[in-house]
Design a protein around this motif. Structure first.
Motif, PDB file in Angstrom:
ATOM      1  N   LEU A 115       0.774  -1.231  -0.022  1.00 40.35           N
ATOM      2  CA  LEU A 115      -0.017  -0.040  -0.215  1.00 40.35           C
ATOM      3  C   LEU A 115       0.688   1.226  -0.138  1.00 40.35           C
ATOM      4  N   GLN A 116       1.966   1.116   0.903  1.00 40.19           N
ATOM      5  CA  GLN A 116       2.829   2.252   0.822  1.00 40.19           C
ATOM      6  C   GLN A 116       3.743   2.628  -0.535  1.00 40.19           C
ATOM      7  N   LYS A 122       3.104   7.286  -6.712  1.00 40.27           N
ATOM      8  CA  LYS A 122       2.063   8.002  -7.025  1.00 40.27           C
ATOM      9  C   LYS A 122       0.910   7.705  -7.968  1.00 40.27           C
ATOM     10  N   GLU A 123       0.649   6.135  -7.470  1.00 38.15           N
ATOM     11  CA  GLU A 123      -0.612   5.199  -7.961  1.00 38.15           C
ATOM     12  C   GLU A 123      -1.678   5.852  -6.880  1.00 38.15           C
ATOM     13  N   TYR A 124      -2.275   6.982  -7.137  1.00 33.07           N
ATOM     14  CA  TYR A 124      -3.155   7.408  -6.141  1.00 33.07           C
ATOM     15  C   TYR A 124      -4.633   6.571  -6.072  1.00 33.07           C
ATOM     16  N   ALA A 125      -5.055   6.359  -7.352  1.00 30.40           N
ATOM     17  CA  ALA A 125      -6.342   6.006  -7.451  1.00 30.40           C
ATOM     18  C   ALA A 125      -6.338   3.967  -6.566  1.00 30.40           C
ATOM     19  N   ASN A 126      -5.138   3.428  -7.141  1.00 32.95           N
ATOM     20  CA  ASN A 126      -4.953   2.214  -6.496  1.00 32.95           C
ATOM     21  C   ASN A 126      -4.931   2.372  -5.026  1.00 32.95           C
ATOM     22  N   PHE A 127      -4.043   3.404  -4.465  1.00 42.79           N
ATOM     23  CA  PHE A 127      -3.670   3.725  -3.199  1.00 42.79           C
ATOM     24  C   PHE A 127      -5.134   3.902  -2.353  1.00 42.79           C
ATOM     25  N   ASN A 130      -7.162   0.431  -2.136  1.00 44.72           N
ATOM     26  CA  ASN A 130      -6.674  -0.476  -1.339  1.00 44.72           C
ATOM     27  C   ASN A 130      -6.742  -0.102   0.323  1.00 44.72           C
ATOM     28  N   TYR A 131      -6.341   1.350   0.432  1.00 41.84           N
ATOM     29  CA  TYR A 131      -6.674   1.928   1.882  1.00 41.84           C
ATOM     30  C   TYR A 131      -8.007   1.676   2.274  1.00 41.84           C
ATOM     31  N   LEU A 132      -9.119   1.960   1.375  1.00 42.54           N
ATOM     32  CA  LEU A 132     -10.595   1.603   1.924  1.00 42.54           C
ATOM     33  C   LEU A 132     -10.676   0.188   2.341  1.00 42.54           C
ATOM     34  N   PHE A 133     -10.368  -0.873   1.813  1.00 41.85           N
ATOM     35  CA  PHE A 133     -10.389  -2.264   2.107  1.00 41.85           C
ATOM     36  C   PHE A 133      -9.370  -2.313   3.442  1.00 41.85           C
ATOM     37  N   ARG A 134      -8.298  -1.860   3.484  1.00 40.08           N
ATOM     38  CA  ARG A 134      -7.393  -1.956   4.511  1.00 40.08           C
ATOM     39  C   ARG A 134      -8.147  -1.540   5.733  1.00 40.08           C
ATOM     40  N   HIS A 135      -8.632  -0.278   5.868  1.00 39.13           N
ATOM     41  CA  HIS A 135      -9.092   0.227   7.150  1.00 39.13           C
ATOM     42  C   HIS A 135     -10.631  -0.032   7.291  1.00 39.13           C
ATOM     43  N   PHE A 136     -11.631  -0.282   6.323  1.00 41.53           N
ATOM     44  CA  PHE A 136     -12.732  -0.536   6.562  1.00 41.53           C
ATOM     45  C   PHE A 136     -13.072  -1.864   6.318  1.00 41.53           C
ATOM     46  N   ILE A 218      -6.230  -3.902  -7.272  1.00 36.04           N
ATOM     47  CA  ILE A 218      -6.155  -4.473  -5.838  1.00 36.04           C
ATOM     48  C   ILE A 218      -5.036  -5.253  -5.672  1.00 36.04           C
ATOM     49  N   ILE A 219      -4.643  -5.256  -4.329  1.00 35.18           N
ATOM     50  CA  ILE A 219      -3.496  -5.980  -3.871  1.00 35.18           C
ATOM     51  C   ILE A 219      -3.813  -7.510  -3.826  1.00 35.18           C
TER      52      ILE A 219
END
Length: 270
Positions: A115-116, A122-127, A130-136, A218-219
């Motif tokens: 994710l980092q 600078k793959e902002y859309a991917n970030f 995957n951030y939303l998956f990770r935290h919610f 997605i990761i």
């Protein structure tokens, strides 16, 4: 009244209706007639589902029968007992599947590293996805969001609303909304806010079949992300985190224990 009319009249999410109708269509194509009278026809039902290979298929049929009979206000006590027996079998089956999956599951630290890297590259859309998956711990549909600057531009979709000091994550269109209602979260994480602002207003995913679009983004698949999150919380005995994830995803604890708990032994409870 047609059985399809009964399903269409139910006050459930459109996705649930489509699922019900699909099961009903399959049952009718097999030539099986759902019993709608006082007699539950339990022997005929048992014979029909006995020809189905998977426990999940058997439960789908039993659920649609019970759903229709409930709407017609006729009892289904024997059918419910049969359903309960297959639910118990599914739990046992799922324990084996979950235990087999655990060694293959990505670790949370590996996920966070990937994710980092997305942010750093600078793959902002991917970030963001995957951030939303990770935290919610959300489902695929829930990350199909549109970025907006003004709340008045929203309708019934899912949004990231840019605020002065945060990003509001609003979910108005997700699988279990009829049970859990609209979801709203304030995200203050600096990297997430930067990524959202860099993307600017509009949908963050390309148009097309969502599952195909997400394959390139997605990761790892969302169900495995949720299992990973539950596994991490369970290993730390963080029951509050499991409750938070249950609320965020819109999935009850019982479902999590039976379908997402890779440490399950069929006895322990989350």
């Amino acid at each position: 009244m047609k059985l399809t009319d009964i399903i269409n009249a139910k006050n459930v999410a459109e996705g649930s209706k489509r699922t019900y109708l699909s099961i009903l269509k399959r049952v009718e194509a097999d030539g099986f007639k759902i019993p709608t009278g006082k007699s539950e026809m339990i022997n005929r039902i048992s014979e029909y589902i006995g020809n189905l290979e998977k426990t999940s298929q058997k439960l789908d049929v039993l659920n649609i029968i019970i759903t229709i009979r409930n709407e017609l206000d006729v009892t289904s006590d024997k059918i419910k007992e049969l359903r309960d027996s297959f639910r118990k079998k599914r739990v046992v089956d799922n324990v084996e599947v979950m235990n087999d999956l655990k060694p293959k599951l990505m670790t949370l630290s590996d996920y966070d590293d990937k994710l980092q890297a997305m942010y750093d590259n600078k793959e902002y859309a991917n970030f963001v996805v995957n951030y939303l998956f990770r935290h919610f711990g959300v489902r695929n549909k829930d990350v199909d969001v549109t970025i907006l600057n003004r709340k008045k531009d929203m309708d019934d979709g899912n949004y990231l609303w840019i605020r002065p000091k945060s990003v509001t994550y609003l979910r108005k269109d997700y699988k279990t909304k009829s049970s859990y209602g609209e979801k709203k979260y304030e995200i203050t994480d600096k990297q997430f806010r930067v990524a959202v602002r860099k993307l600017g207003q509009g949908p963050i995913l390309k148009t097309g079949l969502l599952t195909n679009v997400l394959k390139k983004v997605i990761i790892t698949k969302e169900s495995d992300v949720f299992k990973m999150l539950i596994d991490d919380a369970y290993s730390r005995e963080d029951w509050e985190e499991i409750k938070r994830l249950s609320e965020a995803r819109g999935t009850n604890i019982k479902t999590i224990a039976e379908n997402y708990h890779v440490n399950a032994d069929g006895k322990d409870k989350i």
